[in-house]
Design a protein around this motif. Structure first.
Motif, PDB file in Angstrom:
ATOM      1  N   THR A  18     -66.389 -83.431 -82.211  1.00 37.20           N
ATOM      2  CA  THR A  18     -66.564 -83.612 -80.772  1.00 37.20           C
ATOM      3  C   THR A  18     -66.241 -85.052 -80.404  1.00 37.20           C
ATOM      4  O   THR A  18     -66.727 -85.985 -81.048  1.00 37.20           O
ATOM      5  N   GLN A  19     -65.405 -85.226 -79.381  1.00 32.48           N
ATOM      6  CA  GLN A  19     -65.133 -86.541 -78.820  1.00 32.48           C
ATOM      7  C   GLN A  19     -65.193 -86.433 -77.315  1.00 32.48           C
ATOM      8  O   GLN A  19     -64.474 -85.641 -76.714  1.00 32.48           O
ATOM      9  N   ASN A  20     -66.096 -87.248 -76.718  1.00 32.08           N
ATOM     10  CA  ASN A  20     -66.394 -87.124 -75.291  1.00 32.08           C
ATOM     11  C   ASN A  20     -66.809 -85.680 -75.012  1.00 32.08           C
ATOM     12  O   ASN A  20     -67.761 -85.189 -75.588  1.00 32.08           O
ATOM     13  N   LEU A  21     -66.075 -84.960 -74.174  1.00 24.69           N
ATOM     14  CA  LEU A  21     -66.444 -83.583 -73.843  1.00 24.69           C
ATOM     15  C   LEU A  21     -65.580 -82.564 -74.575  1.00 24.69           C
ATOM     16  O   LEU A  21     -65.754 -81.360 -74.388  1.00 24.69           O
ATOM     17  N   GLN A  22     -64.656 -83.029 -75.424  1.00 27.43           N
ATOM     18  CA  GLN A  22     -63.780 -82.125 -76.156  1.00 27.43           C
ATOM     19  C   GLN A  22     -64.403 -81.787 -77.511  1.00 27.43           C
ATOM     20  O   GLN A  22     -64.913 -82.663 -78.210  1.00 27.43           O
ATOM     21  N   SER A  23     -64.335 -80.518 -77.877  1.00 29.28           N
ATOM     22  CA  SER A  23     -64.904 -80.088 -79.154  1.00 29.28           C
ATOM     23  C   SER A  23     -63.999 -79.039 -79.770  1.00 29.28           C
ATOM     24  O   SER A  23     -63.442 -78.191 -79.067  1.00 29.28           O
ATOM     25  N   ARG A  52     -72.043 -89.581 -86.663  1.00 33.12           N
ATOM     26  CA  ARG A  52     -71.851 -89.975 -85.268  1.00 33.12           C
ATOM     27  C   ARG A  52     -71.403 -91.431 -85.197  1.00 33.12           C
ATOM     28  O   ARG A  52     -71.958 -92.301 -85.860  1.00 33.12           O
ATOM     29  N   LYS A  89     -67.862 -92.382 -79.174  1.00 34.10           N
ATOM     30  CA  LYS A  89     -68.317 -91.072 -78.689  1.00 34.10           C
ATOM     31  C   LYS A  89     -67.737 -89.940 -79.521  1.00 34.10           C
ATOM     32  O   LYS A  89     -67.280 -88.918 -79.009  1.00 34.10           O
ATOM     33  N   LYS A 149     -68.455 -87.312 -82.771  1.00 36.87           N
ATOM     34  CA  LYS A 149     -69.485 -86.661 -83.576  1.00 36.87           C
ATOM     35  C   LYS A 149     -68.817 -85.637 -84.479  1.00 36.87           C
ATOM     36  O   LYS A 149     -67.936 -84.886 -84.037  1.00 36.87           O
TER      37      LYS A 149
END
Length: 220
Positions: free
Chosen positions: A5-10, A178, A183, A185
């Motif tokens: 996951t980076q920012n809101l992208q997963s 993390r 940002k 994870k």
């Protein structure tokens, strides 16, 4: 199994990890049959490549250049030594290295250190104060903290462990890495565990990726 996951992208991936003391490390992941992640280290150098990073370069550096202070900026704070520690394979002691902090539930071993760029950092290992039995972890967190701002640089949280039947070794089964400022994870679940397998040295060599530009951190 990996979820990155980076920012809101997963996105979910299938991967493989190899780790061998003291510095041999390799983690790769594929999506729809294509390699999208490659992180690695050997005695001479470390490297990382994430296809979704911008720009998607393969970044590498020798440990000699790193320790001699030739790296002024690291775009992504990947530290193989810290990864080995989070897998329970890092060197520990002597006791004088650490300061003990505690509360009702946890013990925290705090080690003062410095980053390759000379910035003061704290390495923190968090233990459950009361004895735990698998699948519950005794060691729950590895933290790397900026000692000036007290902000987290990166962390590893273990939520489940497994025991290798042949050796009795306790290793993570569920681990979340993390990187706070970036940002990013990375949540991992390890299956098909093998302890002390025969691994060829070529497994820990950096591959030249076709169509991917390489950058040496000590020359950036």
């Amino acid at each position: 199994d990996l979820t990155c996951t980076q920012n809101l992208q997963s996105f979910g991936l299938r991967g493989k990890m190899l780790a061998e003391k003291p510095r041999n490390f390799r983690m790769s992941a594929d999506s729809f049959g294509n390699r999208v992640v490659d992180l690695g280290s050997n005695d001479q150098e470390f490297w990382y490549w994430i296809s979704k990073a911008q720009p998607p370069y393969q970044v590498y550096c020798s440990y000699k250049d790193l320790h001699e202070g030739r790296v002024k900026h690291m775009p992504f704070p990947f530290q193989p030594d810290w990864m080995m520690e989070s897998m329970g394979m890092g060197p520990y002691g002597p006791p004088e290295r650490y300061t003990l902090e505690h509360d009702q539930d946890t013990l925290r071993l705090v080690e003062k250190s410095s980053s390759p760029q000379g910035k003061p950092v704290k390495k923190v290992i968090v233990f459950k104060r009361r004895p735990q039995q698998p699948p519950y972890p005794q060691v729950t967190d590895y933290l790397l903290i900026d000692d000036t701002s007290n902000k987290e640089i990166c962390s590893a949280k273990i939520t489940e462990v497994q025991v290798d039947r042949s050796t009795g070794a306790t290793l993570p089964r569920r681990l979340e890495l993390r990187w706070a400022a970036e940002k990013v994870k990375l949540a991992m679940k390890f299956d098909d565990l093998a302890v002390n397998p025969q691994v060829p040295e070529v497994a820990f060599r950096r591959d030249r990726l076709q169509g991917v530009q390489s950058f040496n951190l000590s020359r950036m």
